[in-house]
Scaffold this motif. Structure first.
Motif, PDB file in Angstrom:
ATOM      1  N   HIS A   1      70.767  82.018  61.669  1.00 32.89           N
ATOM      2  CA  HIS A   1      70.270  83.390  61.818  1.00 32.89           C
ATOM      3  C   HIS A   1      68.743  83.324  61.887  1.00 32.89           C
ATOM      4  O   HIS A   1      68.148  82.283  61.596  1.00 32.89           O
TER       5      HIS A   1
ATOM      6  N   ASP B   1      62.921  81.105  57.253  1.00 32.19           N
ATOM      7  CA  ASP B   1      63.213  79.858  56.527  1.00 32.19           C
ATOM      8  C   ASP B   1      64.306  79.041  57.226  1.00 32.19           C
ATOM      9  O   ASP B   1      64.608  77.923  56.811  1.00 32.19           O
ATOM     10  N   HIS B   2      64.843  79.601  58.350  1.00 28.95           N
ATOM     11  CA  HIS B   2      65.865  78.881  59.114  1.00 28.95           C
ATOM     12  C   HIS B   2      65.439  78.556  60.541  1.00 28.95           C
ATOM     13  O   HIS B   2      66.125  77.789  61.223  1.00 28.95           O
TER      14      HIS B   2
ATOM     15  N   GLY C   1      64.439  80.765  51.144  1.00 30.49           N
ATOM     16  CA  GLY C   1      63.271  81.636  51.242  1.00 30.49           C
ATOM     17  C   GLY C   1      62.117  80.991  51.978  1.00 30.49           C
ATOM     18  O   GLY C   1      62.056  79.764  52.117  1.00 30.49           O
TER      19      GLY C   1
ATOM     20  N   ASP D   1      73.209  81.733  55.385  1.00 30.34           N
ATOM     21  CA  ASP D   1      72.863  82.700  54.339  1.00 30.34           C
ATOM     22  C   ASP D   1      73.917  83.797  54.322  1.00 30.34           C
ATOM     23  O   ASP D   1      74.175  84.428  55.348  1.00 30.34           O
TER      24      ASP D   1
ATOM     25  N   HIS E   1      70.000  75.599  49.739  1.00 30.48           N
ATOM     26  CA  HIS E   1      69.351  76.903  49.883  1.00 30.48           C
ATOM     27  C   HIS E   1      69.279  77.602  48.519  1.00 30.48           C
ATOM     28  O   HIS E   1      69.808  78.697  48.310  1.00 30.48           O
TER      29      HIS E   1
HETATM   30 ZN   LIG Z   1      67.419  81.697  53.975  1.00 28.32          ZN
END
Ligand SMILES: [Zn+2]
Ligand SMILES: [Zn+2]
Length: 321
Positions: A103, A107-108, A51, A216, A286
């Motif tokens: 993706h 948060d990535h 998140g 994710d 994660h």
């Molecule tokens: Zn994430």
């Protein structure tokens, strides 16, 4: 540019300030102990929180994982804080070489551009290859536009090279081979992360070790097939009882809960995937929620244990596996 002191200068200074130098070196010492076998494939968790929020309630930075393969770093995902975490892991940013984005959730990828920028300012001009689903090229271009004034100023004012020429972007839109070099073969699998359709897991097959990173995803049986026989599966984890607690405290979180249930994997299902894949070691990362310090390691693993009997590692930032 800071000039290098002469060798005898270094020795003399070292002798004179021995005690304080020791104290300083204790402060700046990398938090990760380097392996005695430099060619071994190493895994270092840089950020283990799921998140986009930032927290001090747990010691978890936003999502990022580092692999060292034949002493070359491969950074998978660039959550906020990745540059600092690389430095904390003892990896100077001039060594940046490969980036993979799973993706385009912030948060990535929030620090993707800033990581490139920070590597550029080391002036060692690393050559970087970045890989990700379609959209990476546009995002990269947009980042450089965002920083255009500063970059153009520094190029002229400081005689520094152009960062836009140091980077090669590679996009893909389906599962399959992502890249291959003499040390590793990287493949991707499209996973389930609605509403995002381009969300990928990565598999790194190095000579000595194979590592799968889920990215994710909701429960995805095809991920078990993709991870078949891997030495290490690094999988996201969601702890359902904590979500129920969240709902009780804040009914407005109902929509968030629906999103989380549809697009992430419960610990029970993580265990199912690991068991079906037959991996030796499962590493959790994660964490959702990642900002609740009351959730114990036992709670993270109890659901998994119902389905998976192998080794489970509850990931912590800067942990090496
Ligand atoms: Zn994430
Ligand atoms: Zn996501």
């Amino acid at each position: 540019m800071i000039g290098l002191p002469k060798a005898n200068g270094i020795l003399r200074r070292h002798f004179l300030v021995g005690a304080s130098a020791l104290a300083v070196s204790a402060c700046v010492k990398p938090l990760v102990t380097f392996s005695q076998q430099p060619n071994r494939t190493r895994i270092i968790l840089l950020g283990t929180k799921g998140g986009p929020t930032l927290t001090t309630r747990t010691n978890r930075s936003n999502a990022s994982t580092l692999l060292f393969i034949n002493d070359v770093p491969y950074v998978i995902d660039c959550g906020y804080g990745v540059s600092r975490q690389l430095i904390n892991a003892g990896v100077s940013l001039d060594r940046l070489r490969y980036i993979f984005i799973s993706h385009y959730h912030s948060d990535h990828d929030l620090e993707y551009g800033a990581l490139l920028y920070n590597a550029w300012t080391t002036r060692q001009s690393p050559r970087v290859d970045a890989y990700g689903p379609n959209g990476l090229r546009r995002m990269t271009r947009n980042f450089f536009n965002y920083m255009k004034f500063d970059i153009d100023t520094r190029i002229v004012d400081e005689g520094i090279g152009d960062p836009r020429k140091l980077l090669t972007v590679h996009e893909f839109s389906r599962s399959g081979l992502v890249m291959e070099n003499q040390d590793v073969k990287v493949t991707s699998l499209r996973v389930r992360h609605p509403p995002i359709t381009q969300s990928y897991a990565y598999r790194f097959d190095a000579k000595d070790r194979s590592v799968v990173i889920s990215g994710d995803t909701a429960y995805a049986p095809e991920l078990a097939e993709f991870a078949k026989g891997a030495d290490v599966l690094i999988h996201e984890a969601m702890y359902l009882p904590a979500l129920e607690k969240l709902i009780q405290q804040n009914p407005a979180a109902k929509r968030l809960r629906e999103h989380l249930l549809a697009s992430h994997t419960s610990t029970e299902d993580v265990g199912r995937i690991a068991a079906r894949a037959g991996v030796k070691t499962l590493v959790l990362t994660h964490f959702v929620p990642g900002d609740d310090p009351s959730i114990t390691d036992e709670q993270w693993t109890e659901g998994i244990r119902k389905n998976f009997q192998g080794k489970i590692v509850v990931g912590k930032d800067l942990m090496e596996i």
